[in-house]
Scaffold this active site. Structure first.
Site, short mmCIF file in Angstrom:
data_model
loop_
_atom_site.label_atom_id
_atom_site.label_comp_id
_atom_site.label_asym_id
_atom_site.label_seq_id
_atom_site.Cartn_x
_atom_site.Cartn_y
_atom_site.Cartn_z
N LYS A 50 0.88 -1.03 -0.15
CA LYS A 50 0.18 0.14 -0.01
C LYS A 50 0.84 1.31 -0.08
O LYS A 50 0.37 2.45 -0.29
CB LYS A 50 -1.00 -0.10 1.26
CG LYS A 50 -2.06 -1.21 1.02
CD LYS A 50 -3.07 -0.96 -0.18
CE LYS A 50 -4.08 -2.02 -0.10
NZ LYS A 50 -4.90 -2.00 -1.42
N SER A 264 -2.76 -12.94 3.91
CA SER A 264 -3.16 -12.98 2.67
C SER A 264 -2.35 -13.56 1.71
O SER A 264 -2.56 -14.03 0.42
CB SER A 264 -3.68 -11.59 2.13
OG SER A 264 -2.53 -10.79 1.89
C1 LIG Z 1 -2.76 -7.60 3.54
C2 LIG Z 1 -3.46 -7.26 2.25
N1 LIG Z 1 -3.57 -8.30 1.34
C3 LIG Z 1 -4.12 -7.83 0.04
C4 LIG Z 1 -4.90 -6.64 -0.14
C5 LIG Z 1 -5.63 -6.60 -1.46
O1 LIG Z 1 -4.79 -5.58 -2.38
P1 LIG Z 1 -5.67 -4.66 -3.45
O2 LIG Z 1 -6.31 -3.51 -2.43
O3 LIG Z 1 -4.62 -4.18 -4.41
O4 LIG Z 1 -6.88 -5.48 -4.08
C6 LIG Z 1 -4.89 -6.08 0.86
C7 LIG Z 1 -5.53 -4.79 0.47
O5 LIG Z 1 -6.34 -4.16 1.32
C8 LIG Z 1 -4.24 -6.01 2.05
O6 LIG Z 1 -4.51 -5.38 3.15
#
Ligand SMILES: Cc1ncc(COP(=O)(O)O)c(C=O)c1O
Length: 318
Positions: A50, A264
């Site tokens: 992010k 994730s």
């Molecule tokens: C830990 C984590 N993994 C994956 C994502 C997914 O990314 P994106 O927002 O670009 O779809 C996020 C986003 O909120 C996240 O915080």
């Protein structure tokens, strides 16, 4: 042996965002012709993907003359975007308020406070959708607040189109598949658009949690909220990430490859391996959105999946 490499020198931590390492996961290759590579976004300055979009959204708002120093920037976020925004705002002289569910992990709110952010907590049971509603309400009440709104801001996918995707093509020019978790969908949208311009045969696959299941950071579009930046035509497939499977892969990543990634990432890896099992030849790139630090309190790596599941279910309900 450690071979000396180029050492990059930067004028500011903001310039150190991106250019993250890409590492082959040899122990997860399901067969000889199928190689899996991980893009380690946890190596960004605040430890997640992010940082890329926080910088991109703030700089776009500056170019559009929507903000000036001292102004309040407000954003609904379950943590990572907030931490990145807090860092970028601190360096650029804006005040930052994060609106987030009361049940995100303690490490996240601690880090936000350390960077000087204000925090507005929302009903944990309503998850990130509840935080979005409250932030929109606050922004409407205070016209002088600026809300970048990562779910609808084109600068979010653009950061991945301009940065993440060219980095992937540079490191794996013959990439055949890209796998990532779906949160705002910014990563998948921006990377997909660039990769498909390069070679339309490249397959882009999203990992989304089972409905009602929890994988922190990710969302299931059937929950009722589809981010405005989401474009179905840029995805070839969506596959379910089961949270217990995601947690198991997160553990195995550390044990087999020495990679300490967030939960994730294990979910995304479980999808990459599943995709690879059905193929004979492939170069699969999977994106690991953050490092493991913010999940240490779940005790996933020391106590196991059941205890971590309980800790996470306390924090976020999907
Ligand atoms: C830990 C984590 N993994 C994956 C994502 C997914 O990314 P994106 O927002 O670009 O779809 C996020 C986003 O909120 C996240 O915080």
């Amino acid at each position: 042996m450690l071979t000396p490499a180029r050492t990059q020198r930067f004028g500011s931590i903001l310039d150190a965002i991106g250019n993250t390492p890409l590492v082959e996961l040899k122990h997860f290759s399901p067969k000889e012709g199928v190689r899996i590579f991980a893009k380690l976004e946890g190596q960004n300055p605040t430890g997640s993907v992010k940082d890329r979009i926080a910088l991109a959204m703030v700089e776009q708002a500056e170019r559009d003359r929507l903000i000036s120093p001292g102004q309040v920037i407000i954003e609904p976020t379950s943590g990572n975007t907030g931490i990145s925004m807090a860092m970028v705002c601190k360096l650029k002289g804006y005040r930052f308020t994060a609106v987030m569910p009361a049940n995100v992990s303690g490490e996240r709110s601690e880090l936000l406070r350390a960077f000087g952010a204000e925090i507005v907590l929302t009903d944990g049971k309503k998850g990130s959708n509840g935080a979005i509603e409250v932030a929109q309400g606050l922004a409407a009440e205070h016209p002088d607040y600026y809300m970048p709104y990562q779910y609808g801001n084109p600068a979010n996918p653009q950061a991945h189109y301009d940065g993440t995707a060219p980095e992937i093509l540079d490191a794996v020019p013959d990439v055949t598949h890209f796998v990532a978790g779906l949160g705002t969908s910014g990563t998948l949208m921006g990377v997909s658009r660039r990769l498909k311009e390069h070679d339309e045969r490249i397959q882009v696959i999203a990992g989304e949690p089972d409905l009602g299941d929890l994988v922190q950071g990710l969302r299931n579009l059937d929950e009722g909220f589809v981010p405005p930046i989401f474009d179905q035509t840029l995805l070839d497939k969506k596959l379910d990430v089961r949270s217990d499977n995601g947690l198991r892969f997160t553990q195995e990543l550390l044990w087999r490859e020495g990679i300490f990634a967030g939960v994730s990432s294990g979910g995304a890896l479980s999808i990459a391996v599943k995709v690879g099992q059905a193929l004979d030849q492939a170069n699969i790139v999977v994106l690991f959105a953050d490092g493991g630090w913010k999940y240490l309190s779940t005790k996933l790596w020391t106590r196991g999946i059941d205890e971590a599941t309980e800790a996470l279910s306390d924090q976020l309900l999907w």
